[in-house]
Scaffold this motif. Structure first.
Motif, PDB file in Angstrom:
ATOM      1  N   ARG A  56      13.591 -41.842 -10.912  1.00 38.96           N
ATOM      2  CA  ARG A  56      14.618 -41.707 -10.167  1.00 38.96           C
ATOM      3  C   ARG A  56      15.608 -42.889 -10.149  1.00 38.96           C
ATOM      4  O   ARG A  56      16.890 -42.607 -10.020  1.00 38.96           O
ATOM      5  CB  ARG A  56      14.220 -41.606  -8.600  1.00 38.96           C
ATOM      6  CG  ARG A  56      13.544 -40.203  -8.330  1.00 38.96           C
ATOM      7  CD  ARG A  56      13.138 -40.106  -6.840  1.00 38.96           C
ATOM      8  NE  ARG A  56      12.689 -38.778  -6.603  1.00 38.96           N
ATOM      9  CZ  ARG A  56      11.976 -38.389  -5.550  1.00 38.96           C
ATOM     10  NH1 ARG A  56      11.681 -39.564  -4.599  1.00 38.96           N
ATOM     11  NH2 ARG A  56      11.488 -37.240  -5.304  1.00 38.96           N
ATOM     12  N   CYS A 104      10.895 -44.135  -1.303  1.00 45.24           N
ATOM     13  CA  CYS A 104      11.144 -42.981  -2.075  1.00 45.24           C
ATOM     14  C   CYS A 104      10.004 -41.977  -2.464  1.00 45.24           C
ATOM     15  O   CYS A 104       9.591 -41.986  -3.419  1.00 45.24           O
ATOM     16  CB  CYS A 104      11.762 -43.683  -3.492  1.00 45.24           C
ATOM     17  SG  CYS A 104      12.474 -42.621  -4.792  1.00 45.24           S
ATOM     18  N   CYS A 120      16.822 -41.804   1.361  1.00 40.06           N
ATOM     19  CA  CYS A 120      17.726 -42.529   0.683  1.00 40.06           C
ATOM     20  C   CYS A 120      18.730 -43.095   1.575  1.00 40.06           C
ATOM     21  O   CYS A 120      19.321 -44.425   1.321  1.00 40.06           O
ATOM     22  CB  CYS A 120      18.651 -41.642  -0.101  1.00 40.06           C
ATOM     23  SG  CYS A 120      17.870 -40.675  -1.228  1.00 40.06           S
ATOM     24  N   CYS A 135      21.107 -46.646  -7.432  1.00 41.18           N
ATOM     25  CA  CYS A 135      20.276 -45.853  -7.838  1.00 41.18           C
ATOM     26  C   CYS A 135      20.858 -44.343  -8.285  1.00 41.18           C
ATOM     27  O   CYS A 135      21.796 -43.759  -7.537  1.00 41.18           O
ATOM     28  CB  CYS A 135      19.294 -45.250  -6.682  1.00 41.18           C
ATOM     29  SG  CYS A 135      18.182 -43.841  -7.067  1.00 41.18           S
ATOM     30  N   SER A 162      20.039 -41.500  -8.636  1.00 40.58           N
ATOM     31  CA  SER A 162      19.152 -40.318  -7.884  1.00 40.58           C
ATOM     32  C   SER A 162      19.589 -40.237  -6.355  1.00 40.58           C
ATOM     33  O   SER A 162      19.021 -39.301  -5.648  1.00 40.58           O
ATOM     34  CB  SER A 162      17.870 -40.128  -8.108  1.00 40.58           C
ATOM     35  OG  SER A 162      17.611 -40.312  -9.312  1.00 40.58           O
ATOM     36  N   ALA A 208      20.138 -37.215  -4.313  1.00 40.35           N
ATOM     37  CA  ALA A 208      19.854 -35.984  -5.145  1.00 40.35           C
ATOM     38  C   ALA A 208      19.434 -34.791  -4.373  1.00 40.35           C
ATOM     39  O   ALA A 208      19.763 -33.562  -4.973  1.00 40.35           O
ATOM     40  CB  ALA A 208      19.128 -36.577  -6.338  1.00 40.35           C
ATOM     41  N   GLU A 209      18.535 -35.156  -3.460  1.00 37.24           N
ATOM     42  CA  GLU A 209      17.598 -34.220  -2.837  1.00 37.24           C
ATOM     43  C   GLU A 209      18.591 -33.286  -1.890  1.00 37.24           C
ATOM     44  O   GLU A 209      18.263 -32.048  -1.758  1.00 37.24           O
ATOM     45  CB  GLU A 209      16.739 -34.735  -1.852  1.00 37.24           C
ATOM     46  CG  GLU A 209      15.639 -35.501  -2.404  1.00 37.24           C
ATOM     47  CD  GLU A 209      14.622 -34.500  -3.284  1.00 37.24           C
ATOM     48  OE1 GLU A 209      13.885 -33.706  -2.979  1.00 37.24           O
ATOM     49  OE2 GLU A 209      14.117 -34.929  -4.406  1.00 37.24           O
TER      50      GLU A 209
END
Ligand code: SF4
Length: 195
Positions: free
Chosen positions: A131, A171, A178, A187, A189, A192-193
């Motif tokens: 990630r 994480c 986040c 980061c 990522s 990203a979710e």
């Protein structure tokens, strides 16, 4: 968090090795529930080497894969007594000769106890490294190689705990936090979710 440490409870190299073997596919919390009684009965390799598998099993039956782990513990203790004079070896290559000790467990003991410049890649280290963009390696060995190239050798032992604890509490595999992550700024990522 300059003093990140393992959450496994132990007092000697032997005890950390036992706890790390028990922690495979199991939580540290669960392992910490069984080790006080186990260590009281078998405080060192010499006493565990004389135990039967059934005796050890009785202490660890609530962790995952207790049959295999009981066999590994007795086998490990016997080899430590027979081949290493009762002392836990300090090099990952030697540690990996012991029953139940793979590369990850060997690196944990070598770095936590002996401060060797090696890093163990478990599921948290693997995920967080991906990630954060530290590695795209598809195997733990490849991720380990990438981390070895990126992290100064003297920081590898503590970096292991940083990555594990970050993965365990921030994480996380599902729903990474986040919004409250101190690394979000850097980061790739981040968020990203939700995308
Ligand atoms: Fe993990 Fe999100 Fe932090 Fe990146 S920003 S390290 S994905 S919690």
């Amino acid at each position: 968090m300059p003093t990140a440490e393992t959450e496994l409870q132990y007092e000697t190299p032997f005890q950390l090795l036992v706890a790390t073997i028990l922690s495979a596919q199991c939580t540290d919390k669960r392992v910490n529930m069984v080790t006080p009684a186990l260590f009281e009965r078998f405080p060192d390799a010499g006493s565990m080497a004389q135990a039967s598998v059934a005796e050890v099993y009785a202490f660890i039956k609530s962790v995952s894969y207790p049959n295999n782990k009981a066999k590994h513990l007795v086998g490990m203790a016997s080899m430590v007594v027979r081949d290493f004079g009762g002392a836990i070896p300090d090099h990952p290559d030697e540690l990996q000769k012991l029953p139940g000790v793979g590369r990850k467990t060997a690196n944990v003991v070598a770095s936590v106890v002996y401060k060797r410049a090696v890093i163990a890649v478990d599921t948290h280290v693997f995920r967080v490294s991906h990630r954060l963009g530290l590695s795209q390696g598809r195997t733990p060995e490849k991720v380990e190689r990438d981390l070895n190239a990126l992290i100064p050798p003297q920081m590898l032992p503590v970096a292991h705990h940083w990555l594990i604890l970050h993965g365990r509490y921030v994480c996380t595999a599902r729903n990474p936090q986040c919004a409250k992550c101190g690394l979000a700024e850097w980061c790739p990522s981040e968020g990203a979710e939700r995308r």
